[in-house]
Design a protein around this motif. Structure first.
Motif, PDB file in Angstrom:
ATOM      1  N   THR A  20      20.863  33.450 -53.102  1.00  0.00           N
ATOM      2  CA  THR A  20      21.685  32.959 -54.219  1.00  0.00           C
ATOM      3  C   THR A  20      23.098  33.529 -54.162  1.00  0.00           C
ATOM      4  O   THR A  20      24.065  32.823 -54.463  1.00  0.00           O
ATOM      5  N   LEU A  21      23.231  34.795 -53.760  1.00  0.00           N
ATOM      6  CA  LEU A  21      24.566  35.387 -53.659  1.00  0.00           C
ATOM      7  C   LEU A  21      25.427  34.654 -52.641  1.00  0.00           C
ATOM      8  O   LEU A  21      26.632  34.480 -52.853  1.00  0.00           O
ATOM      9  N   ALA A  22      24.832  34.210 -51.547  1.00  0.00           N
ATOM     10  CA  ALA A  22      25.598  33.529 -50.506  1.00  0.00           C
ATOM     11  C   ALA A  22      26.204  32.232 -51.030  1.00  0.00           C
ATOM     12  O   ALA A  22      27.379  31.931 -50.767  1.00  0.00           O
ATOM     13  N   LEU A  23      25.421  31.466 -51.783  1.00  0.00           N
ATOM     14  CA  LEU A  23      25.928  30.207 -52.322  1.00  0.00           C
ATOM     15  C   LEU A  23      27.025  30.457 -53.358  1.00  0.00           C
ATOM     16  O   LEU A  23      28.054  29.770 -53.369  1.00  0.00           O
ATOM     17  N   ILE A  24      26.805  31.438 -54.216  1.00  0.00           N
ATOM     18  CA  ILE A  24      27.829  31.779 -55.210  1.00  0.00           C
ATOM     19  C   ILE A  24      29.120  32.210 -54.527  1.00  0.00           C
ATOM     20  O   ILE A  24      30.222  31.775 -54.892  1.00  0.00           O
ATOM     21  N   GLY A  25      28.998  33.077 -53.530  1.00  0.00           N
ATOM     22  CA  GLY A  25      30.185  33.570 -52.843  1.00  0.00           C
ATOM     23  C   GLY A  25      30.963  32.469 -52.152  1.00  0.00           C
ATOM     24  O   GLY A  25      32.198  32.439 -52.209  1.00  0.00           O
ATOM     25  N   ALA A  26      30.275  31.544 -51.499  1.00  0.00           N
ATOM     26  CA  ALA A  26      30.961  30.465 -50.793  1.00  0.00           C
ATOM     27  C   ALA A  26      31.684  29.538 -51.765  1.00  0.00           C
ATOM     28  O   ALA A  26      32.823  29.129 -51.520  1.00  0.00           O
ATOM     29  N   ILE A  27      31.021  29.208 -52.881  1.00  0.00           N
ATOM     30  CA  ILE A  27      31.648  28.302 -53.859  1.00  0.00           C
ATOM     31  C   ILE A  27      32.860  28.959 -54.500  1.00  0.00           C
ATOM     32  O   ILE A  27      33.930  28.343 -54.634  1.00  0.00           O
ATOM     33  N   VAL A  28      32.729  30.223 -54.895  1.00  0.00           N
ATOM     34  CA  VAL A  28      33.859  30.921 -55.512  1.00  0.00           C
ATOM     35  C   VAL A  28      35.005  31.068 -54.520  1.00  0.00           C
ATOM     36  O   VAL A  28      36.177  30.906 -54.885  1.00  0.00           O
ATOM     37  N   ALA A  29      34.697  31.350 -53.263  1.00  0.00           N
ATOM     38  CA  ALA A  29      35.752  31.518 -52.260  1.00  0.00           C
ATOM     39  C   ALA A  29      36.555  30.238 -52.076  1.00  0.00           C
ATOM     40  O   ALA A  29      37.760  30.294 -51.777  1.00  0.00           O
ATOM     41  N   GLU A  30      35.913  29.082 -52.244  1.00  0.00           N
ATOM     42  CA  GLU A  30      36.625  27.816 -52.072  1.00  0.00           C
ATOM     43  C   GLU A  30      37.626  27.561 -53.187  1.00  0.00           C
ATOM     44  O   GLU A  30      38.507  26.701 -53.038  1.00  0.00           O
ATOM     45  N   PHE A  31      37.529  28.283 -54.284  1.00  0.00           N
ATOM     46  CA  PHE A  31      38.521  28.144 -55.344  1.00  0.00           C
ATOM     47  C   PHE A  31      39.881  28.687 -54.911  1.00  0.00           C
ATOM     48  O   PHE A  31      40.901  28.338 -55.510  1.00  0.00           O
ATOM     49  N   PHE A  32      39.898  29.536 -53.879  1.00  0.00           N
ATOM     50  CA  PHE A  32      41.138  30.216 -53.504  1.00  0.00           C
ATOM     51  C   PHE A  32      41.758  29.645 -52.241  1.00  0.00           C
ATOM     52  O   PHE A  32      42.647  30.239 -51.661  1.00  0.00           O
TER      53      PHE A  32
ATOM     54  N   LYS B 247      35.267  31.534 -45.741  1.00  0.00           N
ATOM     55  CA  LYS B 247      34.147  31.547 -46.691  1.00  0.00           C
ATOM     56  C   LYS B 247      32.943  32.279 -46.091  1.00  0.00           C
ATOM     57  O   LYS B 247      32.215  32.977 -46.801  1.00  0.00           O
ATOM     58  N   VAL B 248      32.772  32.136 -44.764  1.00  0.00           N
ATOM     59  CA  VAL B 248      31.722  32.883 -44.082  1.00  0.00           C
ATOM     60  C   VAL B 248      31.969  34.377 -44.226  1.00  0.00           C
ATOM     61  O   VAL B 248      31.031  35.161 -44.458  1.00  0.00           O
ATOM     62  N   ALA B 249      33.218  34.790 -44.108  1.00  0.00           N
ATOM     63  CA  ALA B 249      33.547  36.218 -44.234  1.00  0.00           C
ATOM     64  C   ALA B 249      33.189  36.738 -45.616  1.00  0.00           C
ATOM     65  O   ALA B 249      32.661  37.853 -45.758  1.00  0.00           O
ATOM     66  N   VAL B 250      33.462  35.950 -46.653  1.00  0.00           N
ATOM     67  CA  VAL B 250      33.103  36.357 -48.016  1.00  0.00           C
ATOM     68  C   VAL B 250      31.595  36.476 -48.158  1.00  0.00           C
ATOM     69  O   VAL B 250      31.081  37.441 -48.745  1.00  0.00           O
ATOM     70  N   VAL B 251      30.862  35.498 -47.626  1.00  0.00           N
ATOM     71  CA  VAL B 251      29.399  35.522 -47.713  1.00  0.00           C
ATOM     72  C   VAL B 251      28.843  36.730 -46.957  1.00  0.00           C
ATOM     73  O   VAL B 251      27.898  37.390 -47.424  1.00  0.00           O
ATOM     74  N   VAL B 252      29.411  37.048 -45.808  1.00  0.00           N
ATOM     75  CA  VAL B 252      28.952  38.212 -45.041  1.00  0.00           C
ATOM     76  C   VAL B 252      29.122  39.486 -45.859  1.00  0.00           C
ATOM     77  O   VAL B 252      28.217  40.335 -45.910  1.00  0.00           O
ATOM     78  N   ILE B 253      30.256  39.634 -46.510  1.00  0.00           N
ATOM     79  CA  ILE B 253      30.488  40.832 -47.326  1.00  0.00           C
ATOM     80  C   ILE B 253      29.493  40.906 -48.478  1.00  0.00           C
ATOM     81  O   ILE B 253      28.965  41.981 -48.798  1.00  0.00           O
ATOM     82  N   MET B 254      29.191  39.774 -49.093  1.00  0.00           N
ATOM     83  CA  MET B 254      28.290  39.765 -50.247  1.00  0.00           C
ATOM     84  C   MET B 254      26.839  40.004 -49.861  1.00  0.00           C
ATOM     85  O   MET B 254      26.061  40.542 -50.658  1.00  0.00           O
ATOM     86  N   THR B 255      26.446  39.590 -48.665  1.00  0.00           N
ATOM     87  CA  THR B 255      25.041  39.703 -48.270  1.00  0.00           C
ATOM     88  C   THR B 255      24.749  40.937 -47.432  1.00  0.00           C
ATOM     89  O   THR B 255      23.582  41.334 -47.310  1.00  0.00           O
ATOM     90  N   PHE B 256      25.771  41.537 -46.857  1.00  0.00           N
ATOM     91  CA  PHE B 256      25.563  42.660 -45.945  1.00  0.00           C
ATOM     92  C   PHE B 256      24.968  43.877 -46.670  1.00  0.00           C
ATOM     93  O   PHE B 256      23.965  44.448 -46.225  1.00  0.00           O
ATOM     94  N   PHE B 257      25.535  44.265 -47.771  1.00  0.00           N
ATOM     95  CA  PHE B 257      25.144  45.523 -48.404  1.00  0.00           C
ATOM     96  C   PHE B 257      23.814  45.450 -49.159  1.00  0.00           C
ATOM     97  O   PHE B 257      23.058  46.426 -49.140  1.00  0.00           O
ATOM     98  N   PRO B 258      23.481  44.344 -49.836  1.00  0.00           N
ATOM     99  CA  PRO B 258      22.110  44.278 -50.370  1.00  0.00           C
ATOM    100  C   PRO B 258      21.043  44.413 -49.289  1.00  0.00           C
ATOM    101  O   PRO B 258      20.031  45.093 -49.490  1.00  0.00           O
ATOM    102  N   MET B 259      21.264  43.773 -48.131  1.00  0.00           N
ATOM    103  CA  MET B 259      20.313  43.915 -47.030  1.00  0.00           C
ATOM    104  C   MET B 259      20.297  45.341 -46.508  1.00  0.00           C
ATOM    105  O   MET B 259      19.225  45.910 -46.222  1.00  0.00           O
ATOM    106  N   LEU B 260      21.458  45.946 -46.372  1.00  0.00           N
ATOM    107  CA  LEU B 260      21.550  47.313 -45.872  1.00  0.00           C
ATOM    108  C   LEU B 260      20.784  48.281 -46.769  1.00  0.00           C
ATOM    109  O   LEU B 260      19.932  49.053 -46.300  1.00  0.00           O
TER     110      LEU B 260
END
Length: 287
Positions: free
Chosen positions: A215-227, A152-165
């Protein structure tokens, strides 16, 4: 139907009171801050009362939409479970992924700013990867990193990396040519120009990314837990309780997630006000 009329009247009364409050011109800053605090609280309470009255008045089945009182009862009675889910999803996955993703995005943006080759080669790739849907990335991360919170951390990293970049690169280019020329006349090095001019000019852009990512980090972590996840976590609980038709528990998890996300966003916004006190939006009293 008896619950509908009082709820509607309360909502209309709260609306009228809010209209009266926002039109006041308080003489002191303390009173102004109090009004700005009361208005959203009163508005939120009025919506909850209206929700309660309409659901009970029209006898809406709890499996479709439970009343707030039922959600509150479930929330209070399930605090140990909710805390375990919060700790697994927010404290482990969201915070770790948020810090890692935003930190890496910031460092890579500095490297891109320093290297024209990276700017032309990595930014287009970053824009492409940022468009990947989380529902497509999450199963792959689960297969790579396992079912526990590191995936789930990996998913959050992908979601937050590029907006910051992207925001940091844009912010580093925000300083005007006249300001850069002034730094050159002082014989400032690239690092001195970065620290004393370009980073301060980029702070509004950087904090914009930090607020978006909160907000993206929380969404990404919750969605990732579905899988795939251990038997704990907000996403796991939501998917499981929906299957059991325990909709009040689902709404309790949603309430916890919404509260955590709002507090997280608010903390970032407060830090932004402290760091960018010189910005016109802060000096004008707008967050």
């Amino acid at each position: 139907m008896n619950a509908i009329l009082p709820a509607v009247l309360f909502w209309l009364g709260a609306w009228a009171l809010n209209e009266w409050l926002v039109r006041r011109k308080p003489a002191s800053k303390a009173l102004e801050r109090t009004i700005r605090l009361i208005v959203p609280i009163l508005f939120g309470v009025s919506l909850l009362v209206l929700w309660e009255g309409l659901v009970r008045g029209f006898a809406v089945p709890a499996v479709l939409l439970p009343p707030p009182s039922m959600i509150w009862t479930r929330l209070i009675s399930s605090l140990p479970t909710l805390w375990a889910d919060f700790r697994q999803t927010f404290l482990k996955s969201v915070i770790t992924g948020y810090v890692t993703g935003c930190g890496l995005g910031f460092l890579v943006a500095i490297a891109i700013d320093r290297s024209p080759f990276l700017q032309k080669g990595l930014l287009p790739l970053g824009n492409f990867v940022s468009a990947l849907p989380v529902v497509g990335v999450a199963p792959i991360m689960v297969m790579w990193f396992g079912f526990d919170w590191p995936s789930k951390v990996a998913v959050v990293v992908i979601m937050t990396f590029f907006p910051m970049l992207v925001n940091t690169v844009t912010g580093l280019a925000a300083a005007s040519s006249m300001e850069k020329d002034l730094m050159q006349t002082y014989a400032a090095s690239w690092f001195q120009t970065l620290v004393k001019l370009r980073l301060p000019a980029a702070w509004p852009f950087i904090f914009n990314a930090l607020k978006i990512n909160s907000t993206l980090a929380l969404i990404g972590a919750i969605v990732a837990e579905f899988f795939g996840t251990p038997i704990v976590g907000m996403g796991f609980r939501i998917s499981t309780e929906v299957g059991r038709m325990n909709v009040d528990m689902v709404w309790a998890e949603i309430a916890v997630a919404a509260l955590a996300g709002s507090v997280f966003y608010g903390v970032v916004a407060l830090v932004e006000r402290v760091v960018t006190f010189w910005h016109p939006s802060v000096r004008g009293g707008r967050a």
